[in-house]
Write an enzyme that holds these catalytic residues in place. Sequence first.
Site, PDB file in Angstrom:
ATOM      1  N   LYS A 151      -2.000   6.057  -4.610  1.00 13.21           N
ATOM      2  CA  LYS A 151      -3.429   6.914  -4.480  1.00 13.21           C
ATOM      3  C   LYS A 151      -3.120   8.608  -5.309  1.00 13.21           C
ATOM      4  O   LYS A 151      -2.132   8.770  -5.318  1.00 13.21           O
ATOM      5  CB  LYS A 151      -3.082   7.604  -2.946  1.00 13.21           C
ATOM      6  CG  LYS A 151      -3.010   6.160  -1.989  1.00 13.21           C
ATOM      7  CD  LYS A 151      -3.687   6.456  -0.370  1.00 13.21           C
ATOM      8  CE  LYS A 151      -3.961   4.873   0.351  1.00 13.21           C
ATOM      9  NZ  LYS A 151      -1.994   4.488   0.010  1.00 13.21           N
ATOM     10  N   GLU A 207       4.620  10.664  17.353  1.00 12.81           N
ATOM     11  CA  GLU A 207       5.700  11.603  16.818  1.00 12.81           C
ATOM     12  C   GLU A 207       5.012  12.714  17.050  1.00 12.81           C
ATOM     13  O   GLU A 207       5.915  13.622  16.761  1.00 12.81           O
ATOM     14  CB  GLU A 207       6.123  10.370  16.530  1.00 12.81           C
ATOM     15  CG  GLU A 207       5.848  10.049  15.030  1.00 12.81           C
ATOM     16  CD  GLU A 207       7.117   8.752  14.449  1.00 12.81           C
ATOM     17  OE1 GLU A 207       7.664   9.904  13.400  1.00 12.81           O
ATOM     18  OE2 GLU A 207       7.445   8.079  14.751  1.00 12.81           O
ATOM     19  N   ASP A 211       0.817  -1.139  -0.120  1.00 10.28           N
ATOM     20  CA  ASP A 211      -0.039  -0.020   0.124  1.00 10.28           C
ATOM     21  C   ASP A 211       0.817   1.656  -0.237  1.00 10.28           C
ATOM     22  O   ASP A 211       1.488   1.184   0.410  1.00 10.28           O
ATOM     23  CB  ASP A 211      -1.361   0.228   1.244  1.00 10.28           C
ATOM     24  CG  ASP A 211      -2.126   1.778   1.413  1.00 10.28           C
ATOM     25  OD1 ASP A 211      -2.328   1.204   0.628  1.00 10.28           O
ATOM     26  OD2 ASP A 211      -1.659   1.983   2.315  1.00 10.28           O
ATOM     27  N   ASN A 252       3.420  -9.634  11.948  1.00 11.00           N
ATOM     28  CA  ASN A 252       2.176  -9.045  11.819  1.00 11.00           C
ATOM     29  C   ASN A 252       1.304  -9.757  11.030  1.00 11.00           C
ATOM     30  O   ASN A 252       0.426 -10.197  10.678  1.00 11.00           O
ATOM     31  CB  ASN A 252       2.444  -7.806  10.704  1.00 11.00           C
ATOM     32  CG  ASN A 252       2.505  -6.552  12.282  1.00 11.00           C
ATOM     33  OD1 ASN A 252       3.079  -7.080  13.354  1.00 11.00           O
ATOM     34  ND2 ASN A 252       3.448  -5.419  11.214  1.00 11.00           N
ATOM     35  N   ASN A 292     -11.610   8.381   2.542  1.00 12.25           N
ATOM     36  CA  ASN A 292     -11.231   9.013   3.700  1.00 12.25           C
ATOM     37  C   ASN A 292     -12.693   9.998   3.374  1.00 12.25           C
ATOM     38  O   ASN A 292     -13.374  11.099   3.750  1.00 12.25           O
ATOM     39  CB  ASN A 292     -10.340   9.924   3.772  1.00 12.25           C
ATOM     40  CG  ASN A 292      -8.565   8.948   4.135  1.00 12.25           C
ATOM     41  OD1 ASN A 292      -9.393   8.903   5.170  1.00 12.25           O
ATOM     42  ND2 ASN A 292      -8.382   9.540   3.631  1.00 12.25           N
ATOM     43  N   ARG A 347       9.286  -8.085  13.254  1.00 14.94           N
ATOM     44  CA  ARG A 347       7.714  -7.790  13.372  1.00 14.94           C
ATOM     45  C   ARG A 347       7.050  -7.930  12.221  1.00 14.94           C
ATOM     46  O   ARG A 347       5.414  -8.022  12.030  1.00 14.94           O
ATOM     47  CB  ARG A 347       8.067  -6.458  13.463  1.00 14.94           C
ATOM     48  CG  ARG A 347       8.565  -5.633  15.221  1.00 14.94           C
ATOM     49  CD  ARG A 347       6.827  -6.254  16.171  1.00 14.94           C
ATOM     50  NE  ARG A 347       7.652  -5.452  17.309  1.00 14.94           N
ATOM     51  CZ  ARG A 347       7.293  -5.636  18.312  1.00 14.94           C
ATOM     52  NH1 ARG A 347       6.246  -7.074  17.944  1.00 14.94           N
ATOM     53  NH2 ARG A 347       8.048  -5.272  18.569  1.00 14.94           N
ATOM     54  N   LEU A 348       7.333  -7.524  10.666  1.00 16.89           N
ATOM     55  CA  LEU A 348       6.936  -8.341   9.513  1.00 16.89           C
ATOM     56  C   LEU A 348       6.327  -9.537   9.153  1.00 16.89           C
ATOM     57  O   LEU A 348       5.243 -10.125   9.078  1.00 16.89           O
ATOM     58  CB  LEU A 348       8.145  -8.078   8.486  1.00 16.89           C
ATOM     59  CG  LEU A 348       8.472  -6.739   8.447  1.00 16.89           C
ATOM     60  CD1 LEU A 348       9.058  -6.586   6.392  1.00 16.89           C
ATOM     61  CD2 LEU A 348       7.397  -5.849   7.084  1.00 16.89           C
ATOM     62  N   SER A 406       1.602   5.393  15.327  1.00 19.89           N
ATOM     63  CA  SER A 406       1.283   5.982  14.658  1.00 19.89           C
ATOM     64  C   SER A 406       1.610   7.422  14.629  1.00 19.89           C
ATOM     65  O   SER A 406       2.043   8.362  14.017  1.00 19.89           O
ATOM     66  CB  SER A 406       1.160   5.766  13.314  1.00 19.89           C
ATOM     67  OG  SER A 406       1.650   4.291  12.480  1.00 19.89           O
ATOM     68  N   HIS A 464      -7.170   9.789  -2.989  1.00 24.78           N
ATOM     69  CA  HIS A 464      -6.153  10.071  -1.323  1.00 24.78           C
ATOM     70  C   HIS A 464      -7.667  10.587  -0.148  1.00 24.78           C
ATOM     71  O   HIS A 464      -7.560  10.340   1.088  1.00 24.78           O
ATOM     72  CB  HIS A 464      -4.871  10.434  -0.933  1.00 24.78           C
ATOM     73  CG  HIS A 464      -4.256  10.156   0.034  1.00 24.78           C
ATOM     74  ND1 HIS A 464      -2.525   9.801  -0.282  1.00 24.78           N
ATOM     75  CD2 HIS A 464      -4.640   9.322   0.905  1.00 24.78           C
ATOM     76  CE1 HIS A 464      -2.158   9.522   0.817  1.00 24.78           C
ATOM     77  NE2 HIS A 464      -3.077   9.247   1.816  1.00 24.78           N
ATOM     78  N   TYR A 493       3.589   9.356   0.181  1.00 22.86           N
ATOM     79  CA  TYR A 493       4.353   9.303   1.727  1.00 22.86           C
ATOM     80  C   TYR A 493       5.890   9.447   1.047  1.00 22.86           C
ATOM     81  O   TYR A 493       6.306   9.425   1.720  1.00 22.86           O
ATOM     82  CB  TYR A 493       3.845   8.128   1.428  1.00 22.86           C
ATOM     83  CG  TYR A 493       2.898   6.861   1.807  1.00 22.86           C
ATOM     84  CD1 TYR A 493       1.536   7.804   2.244  1.00 22.86           C
ATOM     85  CD2 TYR A 493       2.412   5.390   1.623  1.00 22.86           C
ATOM     86  CE1 TYR A 493       0.682   7.406   2.452  1.00 22.86           C
ATOM     87  CE2 TYR A 493       1.525   5.474   2.320  1.00 22.86           C
ATOM     88  CZ  TYR A 493       0.263   6.219   2.456  1.00 22.86           C
ATOM     89  OH  TYR A 493      -1.111   5.890   2.561  1.00 22.86           O
TER      90      TYR A 493
END
Length: 668
Positions: free
Chosen positions: A423, A569, A389, A624, A512, A620-621, A566, A454, A394
């Site tokens: 997107k 921060e 994705d 998940n 969205n 982690r990949l 996410s 998007h 990004y």
Amino acid sequence: GRTSSEAMAEELGTSLIGAEVVGETGPVVLRPAGGPVNFVLLQEYVVSHGSALLKAASAYGAVVFRGGFDIRSGEEWHAVLSQLGVAPMEYVGGAAVRKLIVGRDAPSESLQIVTTNESPPSEPIPFHHELAQTPNPPDHICFYCQANSTSEGGATPIARGDLLMRYLTETHPDFALKLEAGVRYVKVAPAVDDPSSALGRSWRSMFGCSEKDEAELVMKQQGYEWEWLDNDDCRITSPVLEATRVCSNGSKAFFNQIVAAFTGWIDSRNDPSKAVVFASDGELMPAEALRDVCRWLEAHKFQFRWEPGDFMILDNTVACHSREPFAKDGARVVYAAISRGVRRSPLKLPAVTLRSGDRMPMVGLGCWKLGNSADAVYEAIKAGYRLIDSACDYGNEIETGKGIRRAIDEGLCKREDLFVVSKLWNTFHAHVDEAIRKTLDDLGLDYLDLYLIHFPIAQKYVPIATRYPPEWIYDPAHPRMEFDDSVTYQDTWTAMESVCERGLARNVGVCNVGTSHLRQMLAYARIKPAVLQVEMHPYLTQAKLLRFARENSIQTMAFSNLASASYVELGMAAESDSLLKHPLITAIASDLSKTPAQILLRWGVQRGTVVIPKSSKPHRLKENILLFDFALSADQMSQIDNLNQNRRFNDPGHFCELAFNTFCPIYE
């Protein structure tokens, strides 16, 4: 000892699904054993029991799933059937008018979902084996009920052709013997589809052509004889076709369209008494033997009232089927899919099916704020991910493309194995073609599997040469957003449809937006949105939006699956917002020997959404994507649902004013 029926029921039964064989001859009926079983849980069941299901259909004619399975659309049913491993085939040679619901006009790797025979509700459709009047009939035909609010009728009775053949051999031996040499079918097909007739499919539709010479070429290739009549009708005589066959369970079966032709091939163009002849001598079928066949089928049929979510896997070599008339006082929506041969699904994990028939894995790699994306994407593909994705905004699509190329070059996958998403950014709403070509160039791809709008925010155009990605601010000297009120969302969607039609994107969708926006789109879109990507997690479950999407054949991708992780921060969430530390999540994780992240991701998948967690860490990949060796109970799903606070972390109505000096609400 156990009977064969008991052994079959035990082989197919699980804690989620109970099984029983009806009588001694079947079919096998499966029902939810407790809580709801949706299309995701059904996919997992079919993956582990696919061979047993096909074996059961062969032994007993059909496997019937009924009594409350949660399948809301043809797309969800397609996702389940695709895990069965049956090979798709095109619907060629049938007499009935049908409409394509899911899939492409020329199937290759994907099944087609089509309407069942659309002849008038008042007319019965006689018993027949699907496409038995053609040289290459399907091995399986499957049916699914999406809706049934009629007051009576409309069942799809089934009966076993192998047991019927045994009866005919005993009671009509001469007739049965003569059938061994085969039969030929004769019917007149109109030039254009005639929905008023059960055999109103035109020769154009039947053979996939528009001109007579094209039809003649196809008919010649398939062994038909033909005669052109008035009004461009065509009398079509089939090649010699088998009327009996050894079916998948080893028995000899009465396998043909003889009963359908004898009792139902009647309209202004056709006489059913002349619809079938013996291949050996050209004589017509004996009426008394055929009437006895009809009596036997009526006495030995199995039928039930269709309810939404019911579906059936019928072995077409063993069992025949029909359709009862039904009242016109409600909607009866039953779909069908045919297959010939068996192949294993290229996707080992559950997937969602889009309107096009393309399948999107239910777990992917999210690339927003993904560090070292070239290596992360490569490692993800190496770990088994096939969904990537991405997005213009990004700012890492060149690196993402490098990771994809490395994985392909090293033989980890082929391009067609991947499902790549990007997107359209806000500043390109009036420049869709330019935007997608830039994305494709950066990714190093010829096409996207899915292109999404998007945000429902049209901003002033920023040329690629000026700044790319353009981000939110129009002029850095005056740090605020500038809107483009000259372009409507419908204008942008029309351009999205164009890139889809030209093959730059195989599917298109939106991000969205809510139900009102989607409802308007469904009214004007020529190509309906295939996917909705929105923020979803236990603090923002959006249950009504998800239900609306499911019931309108829109697949849902959920971002921010771990909620606040996410956003801390960025100052958009606090550490205390973390679901990873929530007592309920940690308790369930402990009980199931899983991590909190796996519980949150499994919840997302199990409710029917595609999840796209991000990580650049190999362990982690792997963690998940390991979501399919366990399931959450109905109780656990409900407890997590109840954490909902309608808490949205990604809200332009909040962050745009703080970061870009612009008030930009979209959800209110």
